[in-house]
Design a protein around this motif. Structure first.
Motif, PDB file in Angstrom:
ATOM      1  N   ARG A 299      65.022 -25.676 -64.852  1.00  0.00           N
ATOM      2  CA  ARG A 299      63.645 -25.186 -64.722  1.00  0.00           C
ATOM      3  C   ARG A 299      63.236 -25.183 -63.251  1.00  0.00           C
ATOM      4  NH1 ARG A 299      59.489 -28.377 -64.543  1.00  0.00           N
ATOM      5  NH2 ARG A 299      60.523 -30.037 -65.746  1.00  0.00           N
ATOM      6  N   LEU A 300      63.559 -26.260 -62.540  1.00  0.00           N
ATOM      7  CA  LEU A 300      63.231 -26.334 -61.119  1.00  0.00           C
ATOM      8  C   LEU A 300      64.020 -25.300 -60.319  1.00  0.00           C
ATOM      9  CD1 LEU A 300      63.073 -30.214 -60.658  1.00  0.00           C
ATOM     10  CD2 LEU A 300      61.156 -28.612 -60.580  1.00  0.00           C
ATOM     11  N   ALA A 301      65.294 -25.114 -60.676  1.00  0.00           N
ATOM     12  CA  ALA A 301      66.110 -24.135 -59.961  1.00  0.00           C
ATOM     13  C   ALA A 301      65.586 -22.724 -60.174  1.00  0.00           C
ATOM     14  CB  ALA A 301      67.558 -24.236 -60.413  1.00  0.00           C
ATOM     15  N   ALA A 302      65.087 -22.444 -61.375  1.00  0.00           N
ATOM     16  CA  ALA A 302      64.502 -21.127 -61.636  1.00  0.00           C
ATOM     17  C   ALA A 302      63.281 -20.877 -60.761  1.00  0.00           C
ATOM     18  CB  ALA A 302      64.130 -21.002 -63.113  1.00  0.00           C
ATOM     19  N   GLN A 303      62.652 -21.966 -60.306  1.00  0.00           N
ATOM     20  CA  GLN A 303      61.518 -21.859 -59.407  1.00  0.00           C
ATOM     21  C   GLN A 303      61.940 -21.910 -57.939  1.00  0.00           C
ATOM     22  OE1 GLN A 303      59.129 -25.163 -60.696  1.00  0.00           O
ATOM     23  NE2 GLN A 303      58.744 -24.295 -62.725  1.00  0.00           N
ATOM     24  N   GLY A 304      63.256 -21.964 -57.717  1.00  0.00           N
ATOM     25  CA  GLY A 304      63.766 -21.955 -56.351  1.00  0.00           C
ATOM     26  C   GLY A 304      64.093 -23.302 -55.762  1.00  0.00           C
ATOM     27  N   GLU A 305      64.023 -24.372 -56.566  1.00  0.00           N
ATOM     28  CA  GLU A 305      64.308 -25.721 -56.082  1.00  0.00           C
ATOM     29  C   GLU A 305      65.631 -26.185 -56.691  1.00  0.00           C
ATOM     30  OE1 GLU A 305      60.947 -28.234 -56.871  1.00  0.00           O
ATOM     31  OE2 GLU A 305      59.534 -26.609 -56.402  1.00  0.00           O
ATOM     32  N   GLY A 306      66.702 -26.159 -55.906  1.00  0.00           N
ATOM     33  CA  GLY A 306      68.032 -26.385 -56.450  1.00  0.00           C
ATOM     34  C   GLY A 306      68.608 -27.773 -56.290  1.00  0.00           C
ATOM     35  N   ALA A 307      67.882 -28.715 -55.692  1.00  0.00           N
ATOM     36  CA  ALA A 307      68.445 -30.033 -55.383  1.00  0.00           C
ATOM     37  C   ALA A 307      68.874 -30.791 -56.640  1.00  0.00           C
ATOM     38  CB  ALA A 307      67.440 -30.861 -54.587  1.00  0.00           C
ATOM     39  N   GLN A 308      68.030 -30.821 -57.661  1.00  0.00           N
ATOM     40  CA  GLN A 308      68.377 -31.564 -58.879  1.00  0.00           C
ATOM     41  C   GLN A 308      69.539 -30.913 -59.607  1.00  0.00           C
ATOM     42  OE1 GLN A 308      65.594 -33.263 -61.605  1.00  0.00           O
ATOM     43  NE2 GLN A 308      63.936 -33.303 -60.100  1.00  0.00           N
ATOM     44  N   LEU A 309      69.597 -29.582 -59.589  1.00  0.00           N
ATOM     45  CA  LEU A 309      70.704 -28.890 -60.245  1.00  0.00           C
ATOM     46  C   LEU A 309      72.017 -29.188 -59.524  1.00  0.00           C
ATOM     47  CD1 LEU A 309      71.926 -27.041 -62.295  1.00  0.00           C
ATOM     48  CD2 LEU A 309      71.128 -25.075 -60.955  1.00  0.00           C
ATOM     49  N   LEU A 310      71.991 -29.186 -58.202  1.00  0.00           N
ATOM     50  CA  LEU A 310      73.190 -29.507 -57.442  1.00  0.00           C
ATOM     51  C   LEU A 310      73.657 -30.925 -57.757  1.00  0.00           C
ATOM     52  CD1 LEU A 310      75.329 -28.928 -55.317  1.00  0.00           C
ATOM     53  CD2 LEU A 310      73.650 -29.553 -53.551  1.00  0.00           C
ATOM     54  N   ALA A 311      72.723 -31.862 -57.819  1.00  0.00           N
ATOM     55  CA  ALA A 311      73.079 -33.243 -58.136  1.00  0.00           C
ATOM     56  C   ALA A 311      73.678 -33.349 -59.536  1.00  0.00           C
ATOM     57  CB  ALA A 311      71.843 -34.141 -58.014  1.00  0.00           C
ATOM     58  N   LEU A 312      73.110 -32.597 -60.487  1.00  0.00           N
ATOM     59  CA  LEU A 312      73.620 -32.602 -61.854  1.00  0.00           C
ATOM     60  C   LEU A 312      75.042 -32.054 -61.901  1.00  0.00           C
ATOM     61  CD1 LEU A 312      72.992 -33.012 -64.908  1.00  0.00           C
ATOM     62  CD2 LEU A 312      72.193 -30.638 -64.931  1.00  0.00           C
ATOM     63  N   ALA A 313      75.277 -30.946 -61.210  1.00  0.00           N
ATOM     64  CA  ALA A 313      76.613 -30.350 -61.177  1.00  0.00           C
ATOM     65  C   ALA A 313      77.613 -31.292 -60.523  1.00  0.00           C
ATOM     66  CB  ALA A 313      76.573 -29.014 -60.441  1.00  0.00           C
ATOM     67  N   ASP A 314      77.220 -31.926 -59.438  1.00  0.00           N
ATOM     68  CA  ASP A 314      78.122 -32.855 -58.757  1.00  0.00           C
ATOM     69  C   ASP A 314      78.468 -34.046 -59.654  1.00  0.00           C
ATOM     70  OD1 ASP A 314      78.477 -31.406 -56.445  1.00  0.00           O
ATOM     71  OD2 ASP A 314      76.918 -32.457 -55.314  1.00  0.00           O
ATOM     72  N   ARG A 315      77.493 -34.528 -60.441  1.00  0.00           N
ATOM     73  CA  ARG A 315      77.771 -35.647 -61.348  1.00  0.00           C
ATOM     74  C   ARG A 315      78.780 -35.237 -62.422  1.00  0.00           C
ATOM     75  NH1 ARG A 315      72.153 -36.658 -60.977  1.00  0.00           N
ATOM     76  NH2 ARG A 315      71.765 -35.761 -63.051  1.00  0.00           N
ATOM     77  N   GLU A 316      78.635 -34.029 -62.943  1.00  0.00           N
ATOM     78  CA  GLU A 316      79.586 -33.567 -63.966  1.00  0.00           C
ATOM     79  C   GLU A 316      80.967 -33.360 -63.376  1.00  0.00           C
ATOM     80  OE1 GLU A 316      79.414 -33.268 -67.297  1.00  0.00           O
ATOM     81  OE2 GLU A 316      77.537 -34.339 -66.983  1.00  0.00           O
ATOM     82  N   LEU A 317      81.042 -32.794 -62.190  1.00  0.00           N
ATOM     83  CA  LEU A 317      82.342 -32.599 -61.539  1.00  0.00           C
ATOM     84  C   LEU A 317      83.009 -33.940 -61.248  1.00  0.00           C
ATOM     85  CD1 LEU A 317      81.431 -29.685 -59.095  1.00  0.00           C
ATOM     86  CD2 LEU A 317      83.085 -29.563 -60.979  1.00  0.00           C
ATOM     87  N   ALA A 318      82.219 -34.948 -60.899  1.00  0.00           N
ATOM     88  CA  ALA A 318      82.778 -36.265 -60.602  1.00  0.00           C
ATOM     89  C   ALA A 318      83.506 -36.844 -61.812  1.00  0.00           C
ATOM     90  CB  ALA A 318      81.669 -37.213 -60.144  1.00  0.00           C
ATOM     91  N   LEU A 319      83.057 -36.513 -63.011  1.00  0.00           N
ATOM     92  CA  LEU A 319      83.719 -36.987 -64.225  1.00  0.00           C
ATOM     93  C   LEU A 319      85.100 -36.359 -64.407  1.00  0.00           C
ATOM     94  CD1 LEU A 319      80.701 -36.872 -66.726  1.00  0.00           C
ATOM     95  CD2 LEU A 319      81.609 -38.862 -65.516  1.00  0.00           C
ATOM     96  N   HIS A 320      85.367 -35.299 -63.653  1.00  0.00           N
ATOM     97  CA  HIS A 320      86.643 -34.585 -63.761  1.00  0.00           C
ATOM     98  C   HIS A 320      87.418 -34.625 -62.443  1.00  0.00           C
ATOM     99  CE1 HIS A 320      85.530 -32.834 -67.682  1.00  0.00           C
ATOM    100  NE2 HIS A 320      84.303 -32.902 -67.181  1.00  0.00           N
ATOM    101  N   GLY A 321      87.128 -35.608 -61.615  1.00  0.00           N
ATOM    102  CA  GLY A 321      87.858 -35.773 -60.371  1.00  0.00           C
ATOM    103  C   GLY A 321      87.180 -35.195 -59.142  1.00  0.00           C
ATOM    104  N   GLY A 322      85.956 -34.658 -59.307  1.00  0.00           N
ATOM    105  CA  GLY A 322      85.219 -34.129 -58.163  1.00  0.00           C
ATOM    106  C   GLY A 322      85.392 -32.628 -57.975  1.00  0.00           C
ATOM    107  N   ARG A 323      84.892 -32.131 -56.849  1.00  0.00           N
ATOM    108  CA  ARG A 323      84.973 -30.701 -56.546  1.00  0.00           C
ATOM    109  C   ARG A 323      86.407 -30.207 -56.685  1.00  0.00           C
ATOM    110  NH1 ARG A 323      84.788 -29.405 -51.930  1.00  0.00           N
ATOM    111  NH2 ARG A 323      83.943 -27.287 -52.064  1.00  0.00           N
ATOM    112  N   PHE A 324      86.551 -29.001 -57.239  1.00  0.00           N
ATOM    113  CA  PHE A 324      87.886 -28.451 -57.452  1.00  0.00           C
ATOM    114  C   PHE A 324      87.984 -27.129 -56.702  1.00  0.00           C
ATOM    115  CE2 PHE A 324      91.169 -26.167 -59.895  1.00  0.00           C
ATOM    116  CZ  PHE A 324      92.175 -27.117 -59.873  1.00  0.00           C
ATOM    117  N   PHE A 325      88.586 -27.204 -55.514  1.00  0.00           N
ATOM    118  CA  PHE A 325      88.730 -26.002 -54.677  1.00  0.00           C
ATOM    119  C   PHE A 325      90.109 -25.931 -54.036  1.00  0.00           C
ATOM    120  CE2 PHE A 325      88.516 -23.684 -50.691  1.00  0.00           C
ATOM    121  CZ  PHE A 325      87.909 -22.499 -51.082  1.00  0.00           C
ATOM    122  N   ASP A 326      90.443 -26.944 -53.243  1.00  0.00           N
ATOM    123  CA  ASP A 326      91.694 -26.952 -52.493  1.00  0.00           C
ATOM    124  C   ASP A 326      92.883 -26.934 -53.466  1.00  0.00           C
ATOM    125  OD1 ASP A 326      93.397 -27.065 -50.331  1.00  0.00           O
ATOM    126  OD2 ASP A 326      93.356 -29.246 -50.217  1.00  0.00           O
ATOM    127  N   GLY A 327      93.716 -25.918 -53.342  1.00  0.00           N
ATOM    128  CA  GLY A 327      94.898 -25.808 -54.176  1.00  0.00           C
ATOM    129  C   GLY A 327      94.723 -24.956 -55.424  1.00  0.00           C
TER     130      GLY A 327
END
Length: 271
Positions: A220-248
């Motif tokens: 809801r906040l991101a739809a209003q242009g405020e993305g900080a909480q969404l970024l934190a939520l995504a980072d928490r979910e990625l952390a459960l799977h080993g973190g950001r997945f890019f390199d390789g």
């Protein structure tokens, strides 16, 4: 679509919805008999059949013939009810049930497992329904392999787009793309089925009310242009799977992904 309220006070919304479900079931039976004459059986389902519908709800009708050249889907209106029909034979239905189990999104599995059986071959319909119910109860295939890596990569890529300062409209657009991918990772990563559209928040709510509320607030906040909480939520979910997945990360194109020039030497236009 809802019937007009009579002039007495003991008519409840529950009774109105029950009457609507009865009318919808009668419409499904008529559609099966007239529009799909020759079918062995069908499963009628959808929120309207469960007594949870609105004036815009449709009937989902999985129709099964003895044999077809190919499956198809069609939409029509029957006695005032919009109907989405998924027309199959046993082999094509088995294909879509299997594809659902592999994808983690049990659209056809759920329709067959929870639908009201209509038609003549009730025994066969019941056997297929029992198998679909087993698939639904077993849950999705655990996340693994290329599809898992692709999901992790896409969530990482979209989350990274939220880092730093961006115009509010861009944040909202990124959030719109991220919602389904992050919902898939959250649900499938916890061994739960995922869903499309309105089913994603429903399934999140069934899984974990607090997590569903965090999702709702962040998006809801991101739809209003405020993305900080969404970024934190995504980072928490990625952390459960080993973190950001890019390199390789590597995704190979299919072998047939090429276009050869025509015989007269004219090369195809790029792009």
């Amino acid at each position: 679509m809802f019937p007009a309220r009579p002039d007495f006070e003991d008519v409840t919304l529950e009774k109105v919805l029950s009457n609507l479900a009865d009318r919808a079931l009668a419409a499904a039976k008529t559609a099966l008999a007239i529009r799909f004459a020759g079918a062995d059986f069908a499963y009628a389902t959808g929120s309207i059949m469960r007594g949870e519908g609105t004036a815009w709800s449709d009937i989902d009708l999985v129709v099964v013939f003895p044999s077809l050249e190919r499956a198809w889907r069609e939409s029509f209106v029957q006695e005032g009810f919009p109907v989405e029909a998924f027309v199959n034979d046993p082999e094509t239905l088995a294909y879509y049930l299997g594809r659902d189990a592999e994808s983690g999104c049990p659209i056809m599995v759920n329709m067959v497992a929870t639908g009201t059986i209509l038609g003549v071959d009730v025994e066969k319909a019941g056997a297929i329904q029992a198998e679909a119910a087993k698939l639904l109860a077993a849950g999705p295939t655990p996340l693994a392999g290329p599809s898992y890596e692709s999901l992790l990569y896409l969530v990482t890529d979209l989350a990274d787009d939220l880092r730093g300062e961006r115009p509010r409209g861009e944040v909202a657009a990124i959030a719109a793309q991220l919602y389904q991918k992050l919902a898939d990772l959250t649900l499938l990563g916890r061994g739960a089925w995922t869903g499309r559209g309105k089913w994603a928040p429903r399934l999140l709510g069934r899984l974990d009310a607090d997590l569903a509320e965090a999702f709702e607030t962040a998006f809801r906040l991101a739809a209003q242009g405020e993305g900080a909480q969404l970024l934190a939520l995504a980072d928490r979910e990625l952390a459960l799977h080993g973190g950001r997945f890019f390199d390789g990360y590597r995704q190979e194109a299919p072998l047939e992904a090429r276009r050869v020039g025509s015989q007269d030497g004219v090369q195809p236009t790029p792009g």
